[in-house]
Scaffold this motif. Structure first.
Motif, PDB file in Angstrom:
ATOM      1  N   GLU A  97      -5.182   5.241   4.757  1.00 21.06           N
ATOM      2  CA  GLU A  97      -4.366   6.439   4.972  1.00 21.06           C
ATOM      3  C   GLU A  97      -3.043   6.012   5.571  1.00 21.06           C
ATOM      4  O   GLU A  97      -2.967   5.630   6.751  1.00 21.06           O
ATOM      5  CB  GLU A  97      -5.077   7.421   5.893  1.00 21.06           C
ATOM      6  N   LEU A  98      -2.013   6.039   4.782  1.00 22.60           N
ATOM      7  CA  LEU A  98      -0.697   5.620   5.252  1.00 22.60           C
ATOM      8  C   LEU A  98      -0.221   6.527   6.389  1.00 22.60           C
ATOM      9  O   LEU A  98      -0.454   7.737   6.379  1.00 22.60           O
ATOM     10  CB  LEU A  98       0.302   5.641   4.106  1.00 22.60           C
ATOM     11  N   GLY A  99       0.455   5.908   7.351  1.00 28.09           N
ATOM     12  CA  GLY A  99       0.930   6.645   8.509  1.00 28.09           C
ATOM     13  C   GLY A  99       0.041   6.489   9.722  1.00 28.09           C
ATOM     14  O   GLY A  99       0.411   6.906  10.826  1.00 28.09           O
ATOM     15  N   THR A 100      -1.146   5.886   9.540  1.00 25.20           N
ATOM     16  CA  THR A 100      -2.056   5.671  10.663  1.00 25.20           C
ATOM     17  C   THR A 100      -1.851   4.273  11.244  1.00 25.20           C
ATOM     18  O   THR A 100      -1.334   3.366  10.584  1.00 25.20           O
ATOM     19  CB  THR A 100      -3.518   5.816  10.222  1.00 25.20           C
ATOM     20  N   ARG A 104      -1.088   0.521   9.402  1.00 21.70           N
ATOM     21  CA  ARG A 104       0.029  -0.363   9.771  1.00 21.70           C
ATOM     22  C   ARG A 104      -0.466  -1.757  10.144  1.00 21.70           C
ATOM     23  O   ARG A 104       0.098  -2.769   9.726  1.00 21.70           O
ATOM     24  CB  ARG A 104       0.807   0.239  10.949  1.00 21.70           C
ATOM     25  N   ASN A 105      -1.534  -1.801  10.919  1.00 21.01           N
ATOM     26  CA  ASN A 105      -2.051  -3.098  11.352  1.00 21.01           C
ATOM     27  C   ASN A 105      -2.527  -3.940  10.177  1.00 21.01           C
ATOM     28  O   ASN A 105      -2.389  -5.173  10.191  1.00 21.01           O
ATOM     29  CB  ASN A 105      -3.205  -2.902  12.339  1.00 21.01           C
ATOM     30  N   ASP A 108       1.075  -4.385   7.392  1.00 22.22           N
ATOM     31  CA  ASP A 108       2.312  -5.076   7.758  1.00 22.22           C
ATOM     32  C   ASP A 108       2.269  -6.589   7.513  1.00 22.22           C
ATOM     33  O   ASP A 108       3.226  -7.150   6.952  1.00 22.22           O
ATOM     34  CB  ASP A 108       2.682  -4.768   9.205  1.00 22.22           C
ATOM     35  N   PRO A 109       1.187  -7.283   7.883  1.00 20.22           N
ATOM     36  CA  PRO A 109       1.147  -8.717   7.564  1.00 20.22           C
ATOM     37  C   PRO A 109       1.174  -8.993   6.060  1.00 20.22           C
ATOM     38  O   PRO A 109       1.788  -9.967   5.612  1.00 20.22           O
ATOM     39  CB  PRO A 109      -0.175  -9.179   8.186  1.00 20.22           C
ATOM     40  N   ARG A 110       0.541  -8.121   5.284  1.00 22.46           N
ATOM     41  CA  ARG A 110       0.542  -8.309   3.831  1.00 22.46           C
ATOM     42  C   ARG A 110       1.933  -8.067   3.247  1.00 22.46           C
ATOM     43  O   ARG A 110       2.369  -8.775   2.344  1.00 22.46           O
ATOM     44  CB  ARG A 110      -0.485  -7.379   3.183  1.00 22.46           C
ATOM     45  N   ARG A 167      10.834  -2.480   6.396  1.00 21.83           N
ATOM     46  CA  ARG A 167      10.144  -3.741   6.670  1.00 21.83           C
ATOM     47  C   ARG A 167      10.171  -4.678   5.459  1.00 21.83           C
ATOM     48  O   ARG A 167      10.369  -5.886   5.596  1.00 21.83           O
ATOM     49  CB  ARG A 167       8.698  -3.466   7.075  1.00 21.83           C
ATOM     50  N   LEU A 168       9.986  -4.118   4.280  1.00 22.82           N
ATOM     51  CA  LEU A 168       9.895  -4.926   3.065  1.00 22.82           C
ATOM     52  C   LEU A 168      11.263  -5.373   2.561  1.00 22.82           C
ATOM     53  O   LEU A 168      11.392  -6.425   1.938  1.00 22.82           O
ATOM     54  CB  LEU A 168       9.161  -4.113   1.990  1.00 22.82           C
ATOM     55  N   GLN A 169      12.289  -4.522   2.788  1.00 27.23           N
ATOM     56  CA  GLN A 169      13.645  -4.804   2.320  1.00 27.23           C
ATOM     57  C   GLN A 169      13.671  -5.172   0.836  1.00 27.23           C
ATOM     58  O   GLN A 169      14.232  -6.206   0.433  1.00 27.23           O
ATOM     59  CB  GLN A 169      14.269  -5.936   3.146  1.00 27.23           C
ATOM     60  N   PRO A 170      13.069  -4.356  -0.028  1.00 26.57           N
ATOM     61  CA  PRO A 170      13.040  -4.672  -1.458  1.00 26.57           C
ATOM     62  C   PRO A 170      14.431  -4.590  -2.080  1.00 26.57           C
ATOM     63  O   PRO A 170      15.336  -3.955  -1.513  1.00 26.57           O
ATOM     64  CB  PRO A 170      12.135  -3.580  -2.030  1.00 26.57           C
ATOM     65  N   VAL A 171      14.592  -5.212  -3.227  1.00 26.41           N
ATOM     66  CA  VAL A 171      15.887  -5.115  -3.901  1.00 26.41           C
ATOM     67  C   VAL A 171      16.095  -3.712  -4.459  1.00 26.41           C
ATOM     68  O   VAL A 171      17.239  -3.297  -4.687  1.00 26.41           O
ATOM     69  CB  VAL A 171      16.010  -6.151  -5.043  1.00 26.41           C
TER      70      VAL A 171
END
Length: 503
Positions: A97-100, A104-105, A108-110, A167-171
């Motif tokens: 569930e995004l937003g939890t 995030r834990n 984020d590493p992935r 966080r990802l800074q995609p193109v």
């Protein structure tokens, strides 16, 4: 040679956006966009999503996959036949569930790893849940006592998309949502304006991302509202789709001017994908569901609809006559149609046929009718016959009084097309998750079948390939199809994005 990009798909549903992006290949056969991670929280949609990720591990789908979607082997059998490919699909998909905090834990590493290994060549796609923005959802919210939009977390799930974007800074990114977002307001502030501002600033500065139009601007909409019927989708689906490119990429010379936009193609109709499919009968939801009971119920429904139409005067005379004739035809029908069919019939339109068809597919999946109350069959019969005579679906005030449902809003004008037929010669109405409720908005155009659309028919209108299998029960399958982005539209967006990034 074009660059290869890793794709992260958020709020993925059954995977409509990823299906379109992953279908784009170079002449060598190499994918332009490889899906690295897909995130979905609803269990049945997630099962569909993971299964489709599994199919992407093959250049040619294995025989066991076709056996699985035909019901000949179990999911465990399929996994046992191809354990390495299944492990790859498990690695690619995650149910969170995004937003939890938990999401995030884990994510984020992935996300950091994907960004590093792809050397920055990453694309973010997806669309936050739309219930809080849609016009129907907002009307429903107004009926909730003490409802406070500021406290409705669904209004702000897009912020998790923004957080991951930062966080990802995609193109580049592609964000999809309902058209109702344009007019949605919280505490007097435009949600859409806030979303645009947050997307542009997601890279750390006010204009770190540049939003590019996918279609020519219309009034104040700045080229962000996509009308699917203009791009070869057999459905009138209008959605906000935002395409953003990292501004430093653009300043590096990849684009001079507004960029490429989607190229309109001739409109296609419901008939282009549904005509010619084997006739199916509706089910009976509140009586013993046998072919002969169906015959009796539908004959009665057609006669009731004919009698009610005659009572309205001469303007429905042709409808009444046709209904009476069809009742006689059903009475002498040698064979009653089945409720399901796996028979394969290709789409009439050549472009859609090339996209939907799989010559190795032995049986068409997810193609079974739902049951209907007998009281609704007369309305279905009238509506479909009205559309056959007048080439459009009837409005509430055009129904015979005897067929009006006991619904408090029937005569209010708020739900004037509560019973809606999809006409053969036009694109369908928007396929939404509401199709899971009762099917009244999605009546099949053939009066003799007297039913709503199957999951597979809805999936064809959404341009899901015929070998795309939807997991879960039938209600869950309808929800998945209705919430998805049409894969063929996603493919066209991927082509535009690829051309922009290729310079």
């Amino acid at each position: 040679m074009r660059r290869n990009f890793k794709v992260v798909d958020l709020f993925a549903g059954p995977g409509g956006l990823a299906e379109g992006f992953s279908s784009l290949r170079e002449s060598s056969g190499k994918r332009t966009f490889d899906v690295a991670l897909s995130v979905e929280m609803e269990p049945s949609a997630f099962r569909t999503l993971r299964l489709r990720a599994f199919t992407r591990q093959f250049e040619k789908l294995p025989k066991s996959y076709y056996r699985y979607i035909a019901g000949e082997i179990t999911r465990d059998d399929l996994i046992a036949d191809h354990p390495d490919e299944w492990r790859a699909a498990v690695d690619e998909t995650v149910m969170l569930e995004l937003g939890t905090e938990k999401a995030r834990n884990e994510l984020d590493p992935r996300l950091d790893h994907i960004r590093e290994t792809a050397a920055g060549d990453v694309i973010l796609i997806g669309g936050p849940p739309c219930q809080a923005y849609s016009l129907v959802g907002r009307a429903r919210n107004r009926g909730i006592k003490d409802y406070d939009a500021i406290k409705d977390h669904r209004h702000f799930l897009y912020r998790e998309y923004i957080r991951i974007l930062g966080r990802l800074q995609p193109v580049a990114f592609v964000m999809e949502n309902v058209k109702g977002m344009l007019s949605s307001r919280v505490a007097g502030e435009s949600i859409f304006d806030r979303v645009l501002e947050d997307l542009r600033a997601a890279g750390g500065s006010a204009d770190s991302y540049t939003l590019l139009p996918l279609v020519p601007a219309r009034g104040k909409q700045a080229g962000h509202v996509i009308r699917c019927e203009d791009f070869g989708i057999p459905q009138c689906r209008h959605r906000v789709i935002l395409l953003g490119i990292r501004s430093d990429v653009l300043s590096g010379g990849a684009l001079d001017g507004p960029g490429r936009t989607l190229e309109p193609v001739p409109r296609v109709s419901v008939a282009s994908v549904l005509e010619g499919m084997p006739a199916l009968r509706s089910g009976l939801s509140r009586s013993e569901d046998t072919p002969e009971n169906w015959r009796k119920a539908v004959i009665s429904a057609f006669r009731i609809a004919a009698r009610s139409s005659r009572s309205e005067g001469t303007w429905l005379k042709a409808v009444a006559s046709a209904l009476a004739d069809r009742a006689k035809q059903i009475g002498v029908m040698d064979e009653i149609p089945p409720r399901s069919s796996s028979h394969l019939v290709p789409a009439k339109d050549s472009r859609l046929r090339a996209w939907l068809s799989d010559t190795r597919l032995k049986a068409l999946p997810n193609h079974e009718t739902r049951g209907h109350m007998e009281t609704d069959l007369a309305r279905y019969a009238f509506a479909a016959m009205f559309a056959e005579v007048f080439e459009r679906s009837p409005k509430a005030d055009e129904y015979p009084r005897d067929l009006a449902p006991a619904h408090r809003n029937w005569e209010s004008g708020k739900f004037s097309d509560r019973f809606r037929v999809q006409s053969w010669n036009a694109p369908s109405a928007t396929v939404t998750s509401h199709i899971s409720k009762d099917g009244h908005y999605f009546i099949h155009p053939d009066p003799m079948q007297c039913r709503s659309l199957t999951v597979r028919e809805a999936a064809r209108l959404q341009t899901f390939p015929d070998n795309y299998f939807f997991e879960g029960n039938r209600t869950q399958q309808y929800v998945q199809v209705g919430n998805a982005v049409p894969p063929l539209l996603a493919r066209q967006i991927a082509e535009v994005l690829s051309d922009i990034l290729d310079g």
